[in-house]
Every structure is written in structure tokens, then in C-alpha cells.
Design a protein around this motif. Structure first.
Motif, PDB file in Angstrom:
ATOM      1  N   PRO A  12       0.830  -1.139   0.118  1.00 33.62           N
ATOM      2  CA  PRO A  12      -0.040  -0.047   0.055  1.00 33.62           C
ATOM      3  C   PRO A  12       0.746   1.358  -0.056  1.00 33.62           C
ATOM      4  CG  PRO A  12      -1.045  -1.696   1.436  1.00 33.62           C
ATOM      5  CD  PRO A  12       0.287  -2.093   1.036  1.00 33.62           C
ATOM      6  N   GLY A  13       1.936   1.331   0.772  1.00 31.42           N
ATOM      7  CA  GLY A  13       2.819   2.499   0.618  1.00 31.42           C
ATOM      8  C   GLY A  13       3.566   2.887  -0.538  1.00 31.42           C
ATOM      9  N   GLN A  14       3.741   1.518  -1.423  1.00 32.97           N
ATOM     10  CA  GLN A  14       4.470   1.589  -2.704  1.00 32.97           C
ATOM     11  C   GLN A  14       3.447   2.295  -3.679  1.00 32.97           C
ATOM     12  OE1 GLN A  14       7.603   1.375  -3.549  1.00 32.97           O
ATOM     13  NE2 GLN A  14       8.209   1.122  -1.072  1.00 32.97           N
ATOM     14  N   LEU A  15       2.156   1.827  -3.532  1.00 34.49           N
ATOM     15  CA  LEU A  15       1.073   2.148  -4.471  1.00 34.49           C
ATOM     16  C   LEU A  15       0.898   3.440  -4.918  1.00 34.49           C
ATOM     17  CD1 LEU A  15      -0.708   0.378  -6.196  1.00 34.49           C
ATOM     18  CD2 LEU A  15      -2.408   0.325  -4.654  1.00 34.49           C
ATOM     19  N   SER A  16       1.210   4.353  -3.837  1.00 37.68           N
ATOM     20  CA  SER A  16       0.992   5.694  -4.324  1.00 37.68           C
ATOM     21  C   SER A  16       2.234   6.443  -5.296  1.00 37.68           C
ATOM     22  CB  SER A  16       0.922   6.542  -2.796  1.00 37.68           C
ATOM     23  OG  SER A  16       2.067   6.507  -2.089  1.00 37.68           O
ATOM     24  N   LYS A  17       3.179   5.740  -4.784  1.00 32.29           N
ATOM     25  CA  LYS A  17       4.425   6.107  -5.616  1.00 32.29           C
ATOM     26  C   LYS A  17       4.363   5.762  -7.135  1.00 32.29           C
ATOM     27  CE  LYS A  17       8.407   3.817  -6.274  1.00 32.29           C
ATOM     28  NZ  LYS A  17       8.406   3.734  -7.749  1.00 32.29           N
ATOM     29  N   SER A  18       3.551   4.536  -7.363  1.00 32.35           N
ATOM     30  CA  SER A  18       3.550   3.902  -8.681  1.00 32.35           C
ATOM     31  C   SER A  18       2.342   4.771  -9.334  1.00 32.35           C
ATOM     32  CB  SER A  18       2.764   2.430  -8.480  1.00 32.35           C
ATOM     33  OG  SER A  18       3.967   1.662  -8.084  1.00 32.35           O
ATOM     34  N   HIS A  19       1.230   5.537  -8.673  1.00 29.77           N
ATOM     35  CA  HIS A  19       0.401   6.092  -9.233  1.00 29.77           C
ATOM     36  C   HIS A  19       0.818   7.312  -9.653  1.00 29.77           C
ATOM     37  CE1 HIS A  19      -3.345   3.839  -7.316  1.00 29.77           C
ATOM     38  NE2 HIS A  19      -2.700   2.943  -7.996  1.00 29.77           N
ATOM     39  N   ALA A  20       1.890   8.099  -8.883  1.00 33.18           N
ATOM     40  CA  ALA A  20       2.340   9.294  -9.075  1.00 33.18           C
ATOM     41  C   ALA A  20       3.360   9.063 -10.230  1.00 33.18           C
ATOM     42  CB  ALA A  20       3.230   9.604  -7.923  1.00 33.18           C
ATOM     43  N   ASP A  21       4.053   8.036 -10.547  1.00 30.73           N
ATOM     44  CA  ASP A  21       4.875   7.814 -11.632  1.00 30.73           C
ATOM     45  C   ASP A  21       3.998   7.789 -12.912  1.00 30.73           C
ATOM     46  OD1 ASP A  21       7.220   7.925 -10.291  1.00 30.73           O
ATOM     47  OD2 ASP A  21       7.442   5.525  -9.907  1.00 30.73           O
ATOM     48  N   ALA A  22       2.955   6.940 -12.776  1.00 27.62           N
ATOM     49  CA  ALA A  22       1.833   6.976 -13.894  1.00 27.62           C
ATOM     50  C   ALA A  22       1.365   8.368 -14.405  1.00 27.62           C
ATOM     51  CB  ALA A  22       0.732   6.157 -13.442  1.00 27.62           C
ATOM     52  N   GLN A  23       1.185   9.221 -13.432  1.00 27.49           N
ATOM     53  CA  GLN A  23       0.665  10.346 -13.658  1.00 27.49           C
ATOM     54  C   GLN A  23       1.522  11.374 -14.279  1.00 27.49           C
ATOM     55  OE1 GLN A  23      -2.365  12.143 -13.439  1.00 27.49           O
ATOM     56  NE2 GLN A  23      -3.242  10.000 -12.628  1.00 27.49           N
ATOM     57  N   TYR A  24       2.914  10.943 -13.957  1.00 31.19           N
ATOM     58  CA  TYR A  24       4.085  11.586 -14.427  1.00 31.19           C
ATOM     59  C   TYR A  24       4.129  11.272 -16.017  1.00 31.19           C
ATOM     60  CZ  TYR A  24       9.049  12.455 -15.842  1.00 31.19           C
ATOM     61  OH  TYR A  24      10.260  12.956 -16.840  1.00 31.19           O
ATOM     62  N   LEU A  25       4.253   9.989 -16.361  1.00 32.52           N
ATOM     63  CA  LEU A  25       4.178   9.290 -17.363  1.00 32.52           C
ATOM     64  C   LEU A  25       2.924  10.161 -18.265  1.00 32.52           C
ATOM     65  CD1 LEU A  25       5.068   5.667 -17.054  1.00 32.52           C
ATOM     66  CD2 LEU A  25       6.465   7.606 -18.239  1.00 32.52           C
ATOM     67  N   ALA A  26       1.930   9.974 -17.840  1.00 34.35           N
ATOM     68  CA  ALA A  26       0.745  10.521 -18.361  1.00 34.35           C
ATOM     69  C   ALA A  26       0.986  11.999 -18.960  1.00 34.35           C
ATOM     70  CB  ALA A  26      -0.442  10.438 -17.755  1.00 34.35           C
ATOM     71  N   VAL A  38      -5.631   7.350 -24.064  1.00 39.14           N
ATOM     72  CA  VAL A  38      -7.038   6.727 -24.246  1.00 39.14           C
ATOM     73  C   VAL A  38      -8.160   7.061 -23.112  1.00 39.14           C
ATOM     74  CG1 VAL A  38      -8.261   4.444 -24.353  1.00 39.14           C
ATOM     75  CG2 VAL A  38      -5.863   4.736 -25.378  1.00 39.14           C
ATOM     76  N   SER A  39      -7.439   7.139 -21.884  1.00 36.82           N
ATOM     77  CA  SER A  39      -8.543   7.676 -20.846  1.00 36.82           C
ATOM     78  C   SER A  39      -7.649   8.195 -19.573  1.00 36.82           C
ATOM     79  CB  SER A  39      -9.396   6.272 -20.129  1.00 36.82           C
ATOM     80  OG  SER A  39      -8.308   5.549 -19.539  1.00 36.82           O
ATOM     81  N   ASP A  40      -8.571   8.917 -18.757  1.00 36.55           N
ATOM     82  CA  ASP A  40      -7.656   9.504 -17.511  1.00 36.55           C
ATOM     83  C   ASP A  40      -7.002   8.233 -16.962  1.00 36.55           C
ATOM     84  OD1 ASP A  40      -8.620  12.067 -18.031  1.00 36.55           O
ATOM     85  OD2 ASP A  40     -10.508  11.769 -16.718  1.00 36.55           O
ATOM     86  N   VAL A  41      -5.791   8.705 -16.350  1.00 33.44           N
ATOM     87  CA  VAL A  41      -4.995   7.886 -15.257  1.00 33.44           C
ATOM     88  C   VAL A  41      -5.473   7.983 -14.190  1.00 33.44           C
ATOM     89  CG1 VAL A  41      -2.688   7.131 -14.719  1.00 33.44           C
ATOM     90  CG2 VAL A  41      -3.179   8.038 -17.079  1.00 33.44           C
ATOM     91  N   GLN A  42      -6.320   6.853 -13.617  1.00 33.34           N
ATOM     92  CA  GLN A  42      -6.501   6.798 -12.235  1.00 33.34           C
ATOM     93  C   GLN A  42      -5.671   5.937 -11.286  1.00 33.34           C
ATOM     94  OE1 GLN A  42      -9.095   8.333 -10.880  1.00 33.34           O
ATOM     95  NE2 GLN A  42      -9.439   9.277 -13.165  1.00 33.34           N
ATOM     96  N   THR A  43      -4.745   4.989 -11.853  1.00 30.44           N
ATOM     97  CA  THR A  43      -4.130   4.035 -11.225  1.00 30.44           C
ATOM     98  C   THR A  43      -2.649   4.143 -11.688  1.00 30.44           C
ATOM     99  OG1 THR A  43      -4.686   2.274 -12.410  1.00 30.44           O
ATOM    100  CG2 THR A  43      -6.027   2.778 -10.525  1.00 30.44           C
ATOM    101  N   ASP A  87      11.312   3.288 -10.777  1.00 23.59           N
ATOM    102  CA  ASP A  87      11.442   4.515 -10.359  1.00 23.59           C
ATOM    103  C   ASP A  87      11.322   5.809 -11.216  1.00 23.59           C
ATOM    104  OD1 ASP A  87      13.849   4.753 -11.566  1.00 23.59           O
ATOM    105  OD2 ASP A  87      14.954   4.383  -9.683  1.00 23.59           O
ATOM    106  N   ARG A  88      11.358   7.097 -10.417  1.00 19.06           N
ATOM    107  CA  ARG A  88      11.034   8.138 -11.329  1.00 19.06           C
ATOM    108  C   ARG A  88      12.163   8.211 -12.353  1.00 19.06           C
ATOM    109  NH1 ARG A  88       7.789  12.571 -10.949  1.00 19.06           N
ATOM    110  NH2 ARG A  88       6.513  11.136 -10.120  1.00 19.06           N
ATOM    111  N   ALA A  89      13.354   7.759 -12.259  1.00 21.69           N
ATOM    112  CA  ALA A  89      14.329   7.965 -13.276  1.00 21.69           C
ATOM    113  C   ALA A  89      14.153   6.872 -14.380  1.00 21.69           C
ATOM    114  CB  ALA A  89      15.838   7.582 -12.746  1.00 21.69           C
ATOM    115  N   ASP A  90      13.440   5.744 -14.124  1.00 19.27           N
ATOM    116  CA  ASP A  90      13.024   4.702 -15.006  1.00 19.27           C
ATOM    117  C   ASP A  90      11.913   5.557 -16.083  1.00 19.27           C
ATOM    118  OD1 ASP A  90      14.767   2.859 -14.213  1.00 19.27           O
ATOM    119  OD2 ASP A  90      13.290   2.034 -12.921  1.00 19.27           O
ATOM    120  N   CYS A  91      11.179   6.311 -15.379  1.00 15.26           N
ATOM    121  CA  CYS A  91      10.043   6.770 -16.159  1.00 15.26           C
ATOM    122  C   CYS A  91      10.564   7.997 -17.065  1.00 15.26           C
ATOM    123  CB  CYS A  91       8.893   7.585 -15.293  1.00 15.26           C
ATOM    124  SG  CYS A  91       8.002   6.259 -14.129  1.00 15.26           S
TER     125      CYS A  91
END
Length: 104
Positions: A12-26, A38-43, A87-91
């Protein structure tokens, strides 16, 4: 059982980081010419199309793979998933690789 326990305790603690990375990519994808979310990024999962850039999803997925970025082409869409091992560098590298693929 140990893997499940770690996932339940640390996940659960890692999931918020993954969601933030997805928002960065989006956000980076929204800025790329010929690329459409294709759609809004929610996860931590996002889908985008590259057909307006004049390339196929399969060719972009292959180009990304050659650059060390693993995605899945699904018809005319590309699926991206962020997770605890990204991680963010990977993104940032993934965004740079996508830009290279779109120019090729």
C-alpha cells in the motif's frame, strides 16, 4: 507466504508512488505529438495510442523494448504499468525512449 506478507505490509505504501509515476508518464504523453491518452489515469496503469504519429503500436512497443522499456501493444493501444521496481528515473528514460521511437 513470505511474499504475500511483504506485499500486504509494504504494497500500500508503494502504490501511491506507482500512481504518481503513472501521472508523470501521462503528463509527458499528453505533450508528445501524435500520442493520445486513451482515458484518464486513475491508477498505475495507462493506455495510449500512437496512430496519429503515423506509427503502429507494435512498432513503438518493439522500439521501446530495444531501448529497455517493456510495454504491451494491444491492437492500436499501448499499455504501460508502473510498479515498485520502477522509479522516477526509469520513467524519465521511458519518456526519452518514446520520443526517440516517435522520431524514428
Amino acid at each position: 507466504a513470505a511474499a504475500a506478507r511483504i506485499a500486504l505490509e509494504d504494497g500500500p505504501g508503494q502504490l501511491s508512488k506507482s500512481h504518481a509515476d503513472a501521472q508523470y508518464l501521462a503528463a509527458a504523453i499528453r505533450e508528445a505529438d501524435g500520442v493520445e491518452l486513451v482515458s484518464d489515469v486513475q491508477t498505475n496503469i495507462l493506455f495510449f495510442r500512437v496512430s496519429a504519429a503515423g506509427v503502429s503500436a507494435a512498432s513503438v512497443a518493439e522500439g521501446l523494448k530495444q531501448r529497455g522499456v517493456l510495454v504491451i501493444a494491444m491492437g492500436d493501444r499501448i499499455r504501460v504499468l508502473t510498479h515498485r521496481d520502477v522509479d522516477r528515473a526509469d520513467c524519465e528514460r521511458a519518456v526519452a525512449a518514446l520520443r526517440e521511437c516517435l522520431k524514428a
